[in-house]
Design an enzyme around this catalytic site. Structure first.
Site, PDB file in Angstrom:
ATOM      1  CD  GLU A 175      -2.114 -26.573  -5.049  1.00  0.00           C
ATOM      2  OE1 GLU A 175      -2.753 -25.487  -5.016  1.00  0.00           O
ATOM      3  OE2 GLU A 175      -1.037 -26.700  -5.648  1.00  0.00           O
ATOM      4  CG  MET A 210       2.297 -24.442  -2.400  1.00  0.00           C
ATOM      5  SD  MET A 210       0.940 -25.227  -3.297  1.00  0.00           S
ATOM      6  CE  MET A 210      -0.029 -25.906  -1.947  1.00  0.00           C
ATOM      7  CB  THR A 211       4.906 -18.872   1.556  1.00  0.00           C
ATOM      8  OG1 THR A 211       6.099 -19.465   1.037  1.00  0.00           O
ATOM      9  CG2 THR A 211       4.615 -19.487   2.904  1.00  0.00           C
ATOM     10  CE1 TYR A 212       2.502 -20.442  -5.056  1.00  0.00           C
ATOM     11  CE2 TYR A 212       4.684 -20.482  -4.057  1.00  0.00           C
ATOM     12  CZ  TYR A 212       3.677 -21.112  -4.778  1.00  0.00           C
ATOM     13  OH  TYR A 212       3.837 -22.405  -5.194  1.00  0.00           O
ATOM     14  CD  GLU A 213      -1.494 -16.885  -6.766  1.00  0.00           C
ATOM     15  OE1 GLU A 213      -2.629 -17.038  -7.261  1.00  0.00           O
ATOM     16  OE2 GLU A 213      -0.667 -16.050  -7.214  1.00  0.00           O
ATOM     17  CB  ALA A 238       3.148 -38.483 -18.910  1.00  0.00           C
ATOM     18  CD1 TRP A 257       3.887 -20.555  -9.831  1.00  0.00           C
ATOM     19  CD2 TRP A 257       4.231 -22.756  -9.945  1.00  0.00           C
ATOM     20  NE1 TRP A 257       3.025 -21.050 -10.765  1.00  0.00           N
ATOM     21  CE2 TRP A 257       3.219 -22.392 -10.860  1.00  0.00           C
ATOM     22  CE3 TRP A 257       4.638 -24.092  -9.867  1.00  0.00           C
ATOM     23  CZ2 TRP A 257       2.590 -23.339 -11.677  1.00  0.00           C
ATOM     24  CZ3 TRP A 257       4.005 -25.030 -10.678  1.00  0.00           C
ATOM     25  CH2 TRP A 257       2.989 -24.648 -11.563  1.00  0.00           C
ATOM     26  CD  GLU A 297     -11.658 -34.841 -13.193  1.00  0.00           C
ATOM     27  OE1 GLU A 297     -11.637 -36.054 -13.436  1.00  0.00           O
ATOM     28  OE2 GLU A 297     -12.368 -34.342 -12.293  1.00  0.00           O
TER      29      GLU A 297
END
Length: 424
Positions: free
Chosen positions: A215, A277-280, A147, A402, A172
Site C-alpha cells: 500500500e 479495501m472499501t473503507y476508511e 513473521a 478487517w 516498515e
C-alpha cells in the site's frame, strides 16, 4: 432474521412480544450486556424469515419484488387474496429467502504473544470463514520476511476447513513504505528471495494462498508492481498455491497519488482474486463521517466489475467505527471502536442513535465529562445489510473483513442467515 429499530419507550420485553421471541434470546443474539436500549438502536431478532409492515403506496407486487418473492407465495403464506388492497400498517410475513453461496475472508492481526482471547475469537469465527488472512509477514530490505506471532491459529483454521493466507506487506516501522516497496520492485535478487521465502513458509505452516498487501506506493511504480505480481504468479502457481492482492478503493483508473500504483485491470488478469479495501472514508484524522458510506463503496464496486471478473472480487468491510472529539477534522486522532462498543456507548451516554439514509450508516453525538463534543459513526445490522445487497446485486465472489477482535455479532448473524459460506 428481522432487523428492528428501537422506538422511544420500547423495552426488550415489548419488542420480544411483537415478534413472539423471549427477550433473553434477543439479548443473547445481539450479545447485549444490559437490557437498557438506545432509541434508534438496531437489533437483530432471531426468527425464521421476517415481517414487513405496509407503507403508503405499497402493493403485494411491490413488496414481493423488494424481497425477491413471488406474489402468489406471499399471498398464500399470509392468507390473503393476491389482488387484495393492503392497508397501511398491515403485517406481511416474508419467508426465509434461499441462501447465496459466498466466500468469506477475515484478516487477523496477532500481537506477540497471541492472547488467549484472540484464539477464542478465531475458534468462534472459523465456521463462518473460507479464508483466514494472517497479517502480516513484513518484507525486509534484503527480501527476508519478519513473521508475525501465530500460536495455533493456522491449525485451528485448517481443522475447520478454512484456507490460510500468508499476507506480505511493505510495512516498515508500523507504516507502509513506498521506498521499501521500490527496493523490492527494482532488485530482482531481493524480489526472488521474498517470493522463495514466502513459498517455503507457506509449505511449512500450511498456507495455501500468498496475498500481497502493498500500500501507499509511488504511483510511478505501477508497472513495476505489475511485473512483481507476474513474477510471483509463475513461482507461486508452480508451487501449487494461489495468489491474491489487496486493492485500494478507486472509482476510476486514477494513476496519480497514493492509489495510483494499484492497477485494477492488470491485477485482475494476474492474480486469482482481489480484495477491495472499501473503507476508511472516515478515518483517524478525518472529519466525522461514515467509514464505508454506501455511495462511494458502490462506485468502487461498479468500477471494479468493469475491469475484473466478478468471481475474483471480494468486497471489503470494516468491523469498526470511530469516535471523533472536537475540534473536528484537525490534529485530534479519533478512537476506533467496535459496533458493539459504539452501541454500548450510546446507551451509557443516554443518547439516541441516528441513521444516515445517504451514507447508510448509524451515528450519534454526545458530550463527555469535560464538556467536549464527540461524534461517533459505526456499523449496525442495517448498514451491513446494505453491503450484503451489493454482494448479491453484483454477484461478487465474497466479502472481506478487517479485522478479527472487534465485536459485531449482528454481522455474523445476518451473514449466516443470508449466505452459504463456501469451504474450499
Amino acid at each position: 432474521m428481522q432487523i428492528h429499530v428501537v422506538q422511544r419507550g420500547q423495552s426488550l420485553y415489548e419488542i420480544g412480544q411483537i415478534y413472539g421471541v423471549p427477550y433473553q434470546q434477543i439479548m443473547s443474539a445481539n450479545e447485549l450486556e444490559t437490557d437498557r436500549l438506545a432509541v434508534g438502536q438496531a437489533l437483530v431478532i432471531p426468527i425464521i424469515g421476517s415481517y414487513y409492515w405496509v407503507r403508503p403506496g405499497d402493493s403485494l407486487y411491490k413488496i414481493a419484488a423488494i424481497h425477491s418473492q413471488s406474489v402468489e407465495r406471499l399471498a398464500e403464506i399470509n392468507g390473503i387474496d393476491p389482488r387484495a388492497v393492503l392497508y397501511i400498517g398491515q403485517r406481511i410475513y416474508i419467508p426465509e429467502p434461499s441462501k447465496t453461496p459466498l466466500d468469506s475472508l477475515l484478516y487477523v492481526e496477532p500481537r506477540n504473544p497471541v492472547s488467549a482471547d484472540m484464539l477464542i475469537e478465531v475458534r468462534k469465527r472459523v465456521e463462518d470463514l473460507t479464508y483466514l488472512a494472517i497479517f502480516s509477514y513484513e518484507v525486509q530490505r534484503d527480501g527476508s520476511l519478519k513473521a508475525p506471532s501465530l500460536a495455533d491459529m493456522p491449525t485451528i483454521a485448517k481443522n475447520a476447513g478454512v484456507i490460510n493466507m500468508l499476507v506480505l506487506t511493505n510495512l516498515e516501522e508500523y507504516t507502509f513504505s513506498a521506498e521499501l516497496a521500490h527496493v523490492i520492485f527494482t532488485d530482482q535478487t531481493i524480489q526472488n528471495r521474498m517470493i522463495e521465502q514466502a513459498i517455503t513458509i507457506a509449505k511449512q505452516i500450511g498456507y495455501d494462498d500468498i496475498h500481497f498487501d502493498f500500500e501507499l506506493l509511488f504511483p510511478e511504480d505501477r508497472e513495476l508492481y505489475n511485473q512483481l505480481l507476474r513474477n510471483a504468479r509463475k513461482q507461486i502457481h508452480s508451487a501449487g498455491l494461489t495468489l491474491s492482492s489487496a486493492l485500494a478503493p478507486k472509482a476510476s483508473d486514477v494513476m496519480t497519488g497514493i492509489y495510483g500504483a494499484h492497477d485494477y485491470k492488470t491485477h485482475g488478469e494476474i492474480v486469482d482474486f482481489v480484495v477491495l479495501m472499501t473503507y476508511e472514508w472516515g478515518y483517524t484524522y478525518s472529519a466525522p463521517q461514515a467509514v464505508s458510506p454506501i455511495g462511494p463503496v458502490t462506485k468502487v464496486v461498479e468500477y471494479a466489475v468493469s475491469e475484473i471478473p466478478v468471481d475474483k472480487i471480494f468486497l471489503g468491510q470494516n468491523l469498526y467505527g470511530y469516535d471523533w472529539s472536537a475540534p473536528f477534522g484537525q490534529s485530534q486522532a479519533a478512537t476506533a471502536l467496535s459496533p458493539k462498543a459504539a452501541t454500548t456507548l450510546a446507551i451509557t451516554e443516554g443518547v439516541s442513535i441516528d441513521y444516515s439514509e445517504v451514507a447508510q450508516a448509524p451515528h450519534f453525538t454526545y458530550y463527555d465529562a469535560q464538556g467536549t463534543e464527540h461524534e461517533v459513526w459505526f456499523e449496525d445490522a442495517r448498514s451491513i445489510n446494505k453491503k450484503f445487497e451489493l454482494l448479491k446485486k453484483f454477484k461478487l465472489r465474497g466479502i472481506m473483513y478487517w479485522k478479527l477482535g472487534l465485536a459485531f455479532p449482528q454481522n455474523w448473524l445476518l451473514l449466516e442467515d443470508q449466505f452459504i459460506i463456501r469451504k474450499r
